[in-house]
Design an enzyme around this catalytic site. Structure first.
Site, PDB file in Angstrom:
ATOM      1  N   SER A 131       1.717   6.510   4.124  1.00  0.00           N
ATOM      2  CA  SER A 131       1.617   5.997   5.382  1.00  0.00           C
ATOM      3  C   SER A 131       2.385   7.017   6.169  1.00  0.00           C
ATOM      4  O   SER A 131       2.328   8.262   6.310  1.00  0.00           O
ATOM      5  CB  SER A 131       1.770   4.652   5.740  1.00  0.00           C
ATOM      6  OG  SER A 131       1.383   4.408   6.978  1.00  0.00           O
ATOM      7  N   ASP A 176      -9.770   3.065   6.828  1.00  0.00           N
ATOM      8  CA  ASP A 176      -8.068   2.310   7.049  1.00  0.00           C
ATOM      9  C   ASP A 176      -7.918   2.117   8.284  1.00  0.00           C
ATOM     10  O   ASP A 176      -8.438   2.662   9.260  1.00  0.00           O
ATOM     11  CB  ASP A 176      -7.456   3.693   6.729  1.00  0.00           C
ATOM     12  CG  ASP A 176      -5.896   3.370   6.449  1.00  0.00           C
ATOM     13  OD1 ASP A 176      -5.432   2.577   6.902  1.00  0.00           O
ATOM     14  OD2 ASP A 176      -5.231   4.292   5.681  1.00  0.00           O
ATOM     15  N   HIS A 215      -5.421  -0.016   3.350  1.00  0.00           N
ATOM     16  CA  HIS A 215      -4.060   0.930   3.647  1.00  0.00           C
ATOM     17  C   HIS A 215      -2.906   0.833   2.365  1.00  0.00           C
ATOM     18  O   HIS A 215      -2.071   1.881   2.352  1.00  0.00           O
ATOM     19  CB  HIS A 215      -3.577   0.641   5.073  1.00  0.00           C
ATOM     20  CG  HIS A 215      -2.331   1.610   5.429  1.00  0.00           C
ATOM     21  ND1 HIS A 215      -2.819   2.953   5.796  1.00  0.00           N
ATOM     22  CD2 HIS A 215      -1.048   1.590   5.679  1.00  0.00           C
ATOM     23  CE1 HIS A 215      -1.736   3.668   6.147  1.00  0.00           C
ATOM     24  NE2 HIS A 215      -0.698   3.019   6.133  1.00  0.00           N
TER      25      HIS A 215
END
Length: 433
Positions: free
Chosen positions: A143, A383, A411
């Site tokens: 991320s 996502d 995610h």
């Protein structure tokens, strides 16, 4: 340094002093902590290093308890470093308790302006040289950690043997406004998909929002639970099992009391776990700053852009049975400085960060176009947190970057099936897949 053992692991803690401002190496120093992890029996092997950069901003490195997931796959060939990025974990903390030590809100905001990806990667390079010397290492970015990895490729590629990115390919050019204009339609899609899976939740959500407009409800951690705060539970929809968790939360949010229906303690406790910023206030304080590069103030971009999507007005959905209450996700709003106890005393600091100008560019497009470091990225098909189209534009702009576009995961792919995800990324980076 003292090593400790867990089943299958040997853990060694490392502590560093790094400049608060890397352009002033003789100035103030802050603490940085990291944990080295190696497979039992391989402590003395000459293994290559893999640096893990957690998501966020503002999240500490994982705390392993035995082998499992992506870490188990990594330990088959690497010595892993779990870095607490500046301001997190056991590194010098930055929160409502410690930031007043910096002085005024103006001084606090100036301090936190040095907590973006550019400073984090300069920390990484200092740590690498102290631990490894001139040998490059592999970075695994989850991320926001992937955003940091792309900055690494832009500004210190000589430190990298390879870059592996899971759900974290940022746009190289988008403004915060552009990011959120792409995000609200995704939040709408995720909300409507949830109601298709659990049709009864639409009525339950509308009823709870109506209750919250008429009653002041406080979560166990002190958060004022408004209809807008309720909408933020949509952050769960960015996880593979998040829709199911949200459904279970909505099964019985209210309980009968002597004063009428009130929020149940069980619901409140679970909602507080999702919404609290006590453990990661930097997420709220710096979230929009991770996107800005053109020197402009962020100026509460998510809140401003929300006005362009009137169907997200929770109070407007209450009286219209044909209009579903839409959940939000990864957005930060100025009202949170009033409703969230971990942020209330930092209100002026957050406002100053939102007003700040002069943010530096994070990505060097020309250097990325000439990249020679092997790069592999998992791009999740829809996502919630990182726009797929933005990621694919970046993938095309980074020379040699290979993508794995998949709808197998949300995610949290690295967290839910990390061994598979990391193995695929390694094979892509090595041209084995």
């Amino acid at each position: 340094m003292t090593a400790v053992r867990q089943p299958g692991l040997v853990l060694t803690d490392h502590h560093f002093r790094v400049p608060l401002d890397h352009d002033d190496p003789g100035g103030e120093q802050i603490a940085l902590s990291a944990r080295e992890v190696v497979a039992s029996g391989r402590e003395n092997d000459a293994l290559p290093w893999l640096l893990h950069l957690e998501g966020g901003p503002g999240s500490p490195a994982p705390r392993p308890v035995g082998r499992g997931g992506w870490l188990d796959r990594a330990l088959k060939e690497y010595r892993v470093l779990l870095l607490d990025q500046r301001g997190t974990g056991r590194s010098t903390p930055a929160n409502r308790q410690t930031l007043p030590l910096r002085g005024t809100p103006e001084e606090q905001a100036a301090y936190l302006a040095r907590f973006r990806a550019d400073s984090i990667i300069r920390d990484c390079e200092l740590v690498r040289r102290r631990l490894v010397g001139d040998t490059p290492w592999t970075v695994l970015g989850q991320s926001f950690g992937g955003f940091c990895a792309v900055h690494y490729l832009s500004h210190a590629p000589e430190g990298l043997a390879a870059a592996l990115i899971a759900g974290g390919l940022p746009s190289l050019t988008a403004t915060p406004e552009t990011v959120y204009r792409a995000a609200y339609p995704r939040m709408r899609r995720k909300s409507l998909a949830h109601y298709r899976r659990y049709p009864g939740d639409a009525g339950r959500a509308r009823a709870l929002a109506a209750h919250l407009t008429e009653h002041e409800e406080i979560l166990p951690d002190g958060t004022l639970f408004t209809p807008e705060a309720f909408q933020q539970l949509g952050i769960l929809l960015g996880r593979r099992d998040g829709s199911h968790h949200l459904h279970h939360l909505l099964e019985a949010p209210l309980v009968a009391t002597v004063s009428g229906p009130r929020l149940s303690d069980a619901f409140g406790e679970q909602a507080a776990r999702v919404l609290s910023h006590a453990s990661n206030p930097l997420y709220a304080l710096l979230h929009e700053a991770i996107y800005t590069q053109d020197g402009s103030p962020t100026a509460w971009a998510a809140d401003r852009v929300r006005g362009e999507f009137p169907d997200f007005d929770a109070r407007g959905a209450i009286g219209d049975p044909g209009r579903p209450l839409l959940f939000t996700g990864e957005t930060v709003h100025p009202w949170m400085l009033r409703t969230h106890p971990a942020l209330r005393t930092l209100r002026r600091t957050a406002e100053l960060l939102a007003e700040r100008t002069g943010w530096d560019r994070l990505y060097d497009e020309s250097r990325l176009a000439r990249n020679t470091v092997p790069v592999a990225a998992a791009v999740y098909h829809d996502d919630l947190f990182v726009d797929t189209a933005h990621s694919l534009e970046t993938a095309a702009a980074v020379r040699g970057l290979r993508t794995w576009v998949t709808d197998e995961f949300e995610h949290d792919g690295l967290g839910t099936d990390g061994a598979h995800v990391l193995d695929r990324l390694l094979r892509l980076a090595r041209d084995e897949a």
